[in-house]
Design an enzyme around this catalytic site. Structure first.
Site, PDB file in Angstrom:
ATOM      1  N   HIS A   1       0.816  -1.221   0.000  1.00 26.66           N
ATOM      2  CA  HIS A   1       0.000   0.000   0.000  1.00 26.66           C
ATOM      3  C   HIS A   1       0.844   1.263   0.000  1.00 26.66           C
ATOM      4  CE1 HIS A   1       0.850  -0.574   4.324  1.00 26.66           C
ATOM      5  NE2 HIS A   1       0.751   0.749   4.397  1.00 26.66           N
TER       6      HIS A   1
ATOM      7  N   HIS B   1       5.112   8.884  13.072  1.00 32.81           N
ATOM      8  CA  HIS B   1       4.198   7.777  13.317  1.00 32.81           C
ATOM      9  C   HIS B   1       4.982   6.539  13.726  1.00 32.81           C
ATOM     10  CE1 HIS B   1       5.353   6.789   9.210  1.00 32.81           C
ATOM     11  NE2 HIS B   1       4.538   5.767   9.123  1.00 32.81           N
TER      12      HIS B   1
END
Length: 313
Positions: A115, A179
């Protein structure tokens, strides 16, 4: 020949655990505007700088950089699956040019992308195969890693090749800013997890679904404040984005330890943005626009989008 840059964060959690409708609509508006820019530009070649999340690259052979001469998207989460229309001979020429510039890069005739690459292509072009595309993998999750300067120099070497290609080029950087989702680590892993990180290609659908379920559960816990994952860091994110826009060489001083300390382990994905801006910088001075930034805990990401063009454009 002209060049256009689009950098954007990706998330596997879109459609699984989304922020409030107003934030989701804002993200989708920004993405739609980026797609309009790309389709109006109508590139003849797309180069995507993207990470991998232990889907196509593993510790049995983990290159710092790899260029795909043929590639296939695995379709994890809700990303598109299928072959990428890679111009093989051009990709091989690119590898040769980068090596001649003293940047070590691997070549793959069977690259698997996840992805991290496919979502950017879908968002910006509407699919995987609308334009010829060369994927460039940058290791962003599997220590040890080179310094940030190496990603910039890789981008510059690729940019110099593209500037003489005779093609209208779109470069994409796809990665999160601060993140730290639950990406496994080799250090301290048990025997089963170690084997998965060394040679875990092509898992069963059941194993892939279990991994996705763990990520979704982690996002829910993180958003609820019931997680020990690294917090998002908007101040650090914004400072990094300013460096890209105004002083790209300043990223050379960013150490891997600093990136993990300030942004979390997966903040190493900023290498994809650095490489993309490095490619653009090979064309000369540029002007950049920060189109969006927001910390989105539901997606465990400092989420951003930028575009840039040569100053003379």
């Amino acid at each position: 020949m002209p060049i256009h840059l689009e950098c954007l964060s990706h998330t596997p959690l879109h459609g699984y655990f989304d922020p409030v409708p107003e934030v989701l609509a804002e993200v989708e508006r920004v993405q739609a505007a980026a797609r309009e820019r790309v389709l109006a530009y109508d590139p003849e070649l797309v180069v995507v700088f993207a990470p991998d999340h232990y889907n196509g690259f593993f510790y049995d052979l983990m290159p710092p950089f790899c260029i795909g001469a043929a590639a296939h998207s695995i379709g994890d989460y809700k990303s598109l699956a299928g072959p990428l229309p890679v111009p093989t001979e051009l990709a091989k020429e690119l590898v040769g040019s980068v090596l001649a510039a003293d940047i070590d890069v691997a070549l793959s005739y069977r690259m698997q992308v996840d992805h991290g690459c496919a979502q950017a292509l879908e968002v910006l072009t509407g699919g995987l195969d609308r334009f010829p595309v060369i994927p460039v993998f940058i290791n962003s999750v599997a220590p040890p890693m080179g310094r940030m300067r190496r990603a910039r120099l890789l981008g510059e070497a690729i940019g110099r090749f593209l500037a003489h290609s005779g093609k209208r080029v779109l470069v994409i950087g796809s990665g999160g800013i601060s993140h730290e989702p639950p990406v496994p680590e080799l250090t301290g892993a048990n025997a089963e997890a170690t084997e998965r990180l060394i040679a875990g290609r092509n898992p069963t659908p059941e194993a892939r679904n279990a991994r996705q379920d763990r990520t979704i559960a982690a996002a829910r816990a993180f958003t609820a404040g019931a997680s020990n994952m690294h917090p998002l860091n908007p101040e650090w994110d914004r400072a990094f984005l300013v460096r890209l826009a105004f002083e790209l060489s300043a990223v050379d001083g960013m150490t891997n330890e600093e990136i993990v300390r300030e942004g979390g382990r997966s903040a190493q994905e900023i290498r994809t943005w650095v490489a993309a801006f490095g490619a653009l910088s090979a064309y000369g001075a540029y002007r950049a626009s920060l189109d969006f930034y927001r910390p989105i805990p539901e997606w465990i990401a400092g989420f951003a989008a930028m575009h840039a063009v040569p100053a003379a454009a």
